[in-house]
Design an enzyme around this catalytic site. Structure first.
Site, PDB file in Angstrom:
ATOM      1  N   SER A  12       0.832  -1.214   0.000  1.00 43.46           N
ATOM      2  CA  SER A  12       0.000   0.000   0.000  1.00 43.46           C
ATOM      3  C   SER A  12       0.864   1.261   0.000  1.00 43.46           C
ATOM      4  CB  SER A  12      -0.963   0.001   1.190  1.00 43.46           C
ATOM      5  OG  SER A  12      -0.274   0.197   2.404  1.00 43.46           O
ATOM      6  N   MET A  92      10.599  -6.634   4.602  1.00 45.84           N
ATOM      7  CA  MET A  92      10.758  -7.308   5.899  1.00 45.84           C
ATOM      8  C   MET A  92      12.038  -8.129   5.971  1.00 45.84           C
ATOM      9  SD  MET A  92       8.430  -6.045   7.468  1.00 45.84           S
ATOM     10  CE  MET A  92       6.758  -5.477   7.580  1.00 45.84           C
ATOM     11  N   ASN A 109      14.061   3.886   4.932  1.00 47.43           N
ATOM     12  CA  ASN A 109      13.073   2.904   5.404  1.00 47.43           C
ATOM     13  C   ASN A 109      11.885   3.628   6.027  1.00 47.43           C
ATOM     14  OD1 ASN A 109      12.065   0.278   6.236  1.00 47.43           O
ATOM     15  ND2 ASN A 109      12.683   0.821   8.319  1.00 47.43           N
ATOM     16  N   HIS A 111       8.948   3.121   8.815  1.00 49.08           N
ATOM     17  CA  HIS A 111       8.642   2.282   9.988  1.00 49.08           C
ATOM     18  C   HIS A 111       7.377   2.826  10.666  1.00 49.08           C
ATOM     19  CE1 HIS A 111       9.547  -0.602  13.125  1.00 49.08           C
ATOM     20  NE2 HIS A 111       9.212   0.334  14.003  1.00 49.08           N
TER      21      HIS A 111
HETATM   22  C1  GAR Z   1       4.004  -0.577   6.735  1.00 50.16           C
HETATM   23  O1  GAR Z   1       3.185  -0.251   7.824  1.00 50.16           O
HETATM   24  C2  GAR Z   1       5.467  -0.324   7.051  1.00 50.16           C
HETATM   25  O2  GAR Z   1       5.671   0.771   7.906  1.00 50.16           O
HETATM   26  C3  GAR Z   1       5.831  -1.609   7.737  1.00 50.16           C
HETATM   27  O3  GAR Z   1       5.188  -2.607   6.989  1.00 50.16           O
HETATM   28  C4  GAR Z   1       3.973  -2.089   6.467  1.00 50.16           C
HETATM   29  C5  GAR Z   1       3.925  -2.426   4.988  1.00 50.16           C
HETATM   30  O4  GAR Z   1       2.656  -2.167   4.458  1.00 50.16           O
HETATM   31  N1  GAR Z   1       7.250  -1.778   7.766  1.00 50.16           N
HETATM   32  C6  GAR Z   1       7.901  -2.311   8.786  1.00 50.16           C
HETATM   33  O5  GAR Z   1       7.357  -2.727   9.779  1.00 50.16           O
HETATM   34  C7  GAR Z   1       9.395  -2.392   8.596  1.00 50.16           C
HETATM   35  N2  GAR Z   1      10.030  -2.711   9.835  1.00 50.16           N
HETATM   36  P1  GAR Z   1       2.473  -2.103   2.891  1.00 50.16           P
HETATM   37  O6  GAR Z   1       3.037  -3.379   2.302  1.00 50.16           O
HETATM   38  O7  GAR Z   1       0.970  -2.038   2.708  1.00 50.16           O
HETATM   39  O8  GAR Z   1       3.183  -0.876   2.382  1.00 50.16           O
END
Ligand code: GAR
Length: 194
Positions: A12, A92, A109, A111
């Protein structure tokens, strides 16, 4: 500024960046590719949707890190595509040498917490369970310390009395979708001409 979006799942945030580009809100940044470490990640569907090259690249056999050979393979692919800025948008996997060295000072990044609070996995769940009065999201430079690099920007999200963990997470994701394209556009503005 040529941008690579790296992700592992829903995508997203990558979609928010691509939408910003489509709407002319990404300034001098251009997304040149979507790079995914999960072969069936929904994020890969953004390629055809936005007319952007999208690749699954094998990360190797480990769950949360690259194998050394495959990290070199990823670094080579990004170098070949003349990537200037690597954006971890829901990626990830820990980044180390050689990718971190090859793109030193050029990886950011996203977070989903107000770092330095709640680094690591499930940042929103950690924030919620701690009963913090607010959460948010951070975009930071990537260094060898996980979620430890210098902050570029943050957005704060208040936890309302009627919030559930789900509604709170929703608000944080909305904040992320605004923050990440904004930071990329700002970096592109300062980026040296090729
Ligand atoms: C997001 O909330 C991002 O901040 C988090 O994963 C989600 C990905 O959502 N990232 C982490 O936690 C990294 N440590 P998305 O695939 O819908 O963009």
């Amino acid at each position: 500024m040529r941008v690579a979006l790296l992700g592992s799942g829903r995508g997203s945030n990558a979609e928010a960046v691509l939408r910003a580009q489509q709407e002319g809100r990404l300034g001098k940044a251009q997304v040149v590719g979507i790079y995914c470490d999960v072969p069936d990640a929904p994020m890969l569907q953004l390629g055809p949707k936005f007319g952007t090259p999208a690749f699954y690249l094998d990360p190797g056999p480990f769950k949360t890190k690259f194998s050394p050979e495959q990290e070199t393979f990823w670094a080579d692919a990004l170098t070949k595509h003349q990537v200037d800025l690597v954006v971890l948008a829901g990626f990830m996997r820990v980044i180390k040498a050689p990718l971190l060295e090859r793109f030193a000072g050029r990886i950011i990044n996203l977070h989903p917490t107000l770092l330095p609070a709640f680094p690591g996995l499930d940042g929103i769940g950690q924030t919620w369970r701690a009963g913090a009065p607010e959460g948010g999201c951070t975009v930071h430079w990537v260094t060898a310390e996980v979620d430890g690099g210098k902050h570029l920007d943050q957005s704060r999200v208040a936890r309302g009395t009627s919030d559930t963990q789900e509604s709170f997470a929703q608000k944080i994701h909305q904040a992320e979708h605004a923050l990440l394209p904004k930071v990329i556009a700002e970096l592109a503005e300062k980026f040296p001409q090729r």
